[in-house]
Design an enzyme around this catalytic site. Structure first.
Site, PDB file in Angstrom:
ATOM      1  N   HIS A 149      32.552  64.194  33.825  1.00 12.26           N
ATOM      2  CA  HIS A 149      33.763  63.482  33.425  1.00 12.26           C
ATOM      3  C   HIS A 149      33.946  62.212  34.271  1.00 12.26           C
ATOM      4  O   HIS A 149      34.125  61.119  33.736  1.00 12.26           O
ATOM      5  CB  HIS A 149      34.966  64.417  33.585  1.00 12.26           C
ATOM      6  CG  HIS A 149      36.275  63.848  33.169  1.00 12.26           C
ATOM      7  ND1 HIS A 149      36.913  64.233  32.025  1.00 12.26           N
ATOM      8  CD2 HIS A 149      37.074  62.922  33.750  1.00 12.26           C
ATOM      9  CE1 HIS A 149      38.053  63.573  31.901  1.00 12.26           C
ATOM     10  NE2 HIS A 149      38.181  62.767  32.954  1.00 12.26           N
ATOM     11  N   GLU A 150      33.863  62.359  35.576  1.00 17.37           N
ATOM     12  CA  GLU A 150      34.099  61.215  36.466  1.00 17.37           C
ATOM     13  C   GLU A 150      32.952  60.200  36.392  1.00 17.37           C
ATOM     14  O   GLU A 150      33.180  58.995  36.510  1.00 17.37           O
ATOM     15  CB  GLU A 150      34.341  61.686  37.895  1.00 17.37           C
ATOM     16  CG  GLU A 150      35.521  62.637  38.063  1.00 17.37           C
ATOM     17  CD  GLU A 150      36.835  62.162  37.450  1.00 17.37           C
ATOM     18  OE1 GLU A 150      37.051  60.934  37.315  1.00 17.37           O
ATOM     19  OE2 GLU A 150      37.664  63.022  37.083  1.00 17.37           O
ATOM     20  N   HIS A 159      33.643  57.875  33.627  1.00 15.34           N
ATOM     21  CA  HIS A 159      34.560  56.806  34.037  1.00 15.34           C
ATOM     22  C   HIS A 159      33.787  55.718  34.789  1.00 15.34           C
ATOM     23  O   HIS A 159      34.015  54.525  34.565  1.00 15.34           O
ATOM     24  CB  HIS A 159      35.669  57.345  34.932  1.00 15.34           C
ATOM     25  CG  HIS A 159      36.670  58.194  34.228  1.00 15.34           C
ATOM     26  ND1 HIS A 159      37.170  57.910  32.971  1.00 15.34           N
ATOM     27  CD2 HIS A 159      37.290  59.332  34.624  1.00 15.34           C
ATOM     28  CE1 HIS A 159      38.047  58.839  32.629  1.00 15.34           C
ATOM     29  NE2 HIS A 159      38.130  59.713  33.614  1.00 15.34           N
TER      30      HIS A 159
END
Length: 191
Positions: free
Chosen positions: A93-94, A97
């Site tokens: 997820h990160e 980003h």
């Protein structure tokens, strides 16, 4: 999410693990998890390679699994993760980003719509909304559960941004939904 991680060194461990064990799980993900390795490779191909020091465990005051800080890297919240699977998903997820930050020269994390787009993509592509994870959260709709989850999780994350109210978060997610939900880069399709 940019700026979603608050540190708190005096918090008591209720759910989670030690920073040392979290670092071991981060190292395991980096070495073995296919999606983590793929997105990390995509960052390198996009001109933004990240070394092992880009990833670190921290104790976080907010109820999140991790965060992306553009100048510091990816943080995994040791006091909010306990299982390897949680670390794998949080890292993916990160990293998404970080990938968005790398590929978009004008990404402004204080802009609610920019942030919403990255949160939609991260929730959609990281495995965060896998049906088993949603079932464990008590969410089970017959149809459309993945999209419902992606929208809900994106709204929650954007609302944590100090530049976006809850109403602004909901509106931002709605405004960019069609474009950002369809954007599966660096994957060919939703994994």
């Amino acid at each position: 999410m940019e700026e979603e991680v608050g540190t708190n060194s005096s918090s008591k461990l209720v759910y989670g693990t030690t920073p040392q064990h979290c670092q071991q799980m981060i190292n395991h993900s980096l070495a073995h998890h296919p999606m983590v390795k793929f997105v990390r490779g995509a960052l390198e191909k996009a001109g933004c390679p990240v070394g092992d020091k880009f990833f670190k465990p921290e104790e976080c005051s907010m109820q999140v699994g991790g965060g992306f800080k553009r100048d510091d890297g990816v943080v995994i919240c040791s006091n909010h993760v306990m299982l390897q699977d949680e670390v794998d998903v949080a890292l993916t997820h990160e990293l998404l980003h970080a990938y968005d930050h790398c590929r978009a020269a004008n990404l402004d994390w204080t802009n609610c719509e920019h942030h919403a787009c990255s949160e939609i993509r991260a929730a959609n592509l990281s495995g965060d909304c896998h049906w088993k994870r949603e079932l464990n959260r008590g969410n089970f709709n017959i149809q459309g559960q993945h999209q419902i989850c992606v929208k809900r999780r994106a709204q929650i994350s954007v609302a944590l941004n100090p530049h976006c109210s809850q109403d602004q978060a909901i509106q931002a997610v709605d405004n960019v939904w069609n474009t950002c939900y369809k954007d599966t880069q660096p994957f060919d399709r939703v994994p």
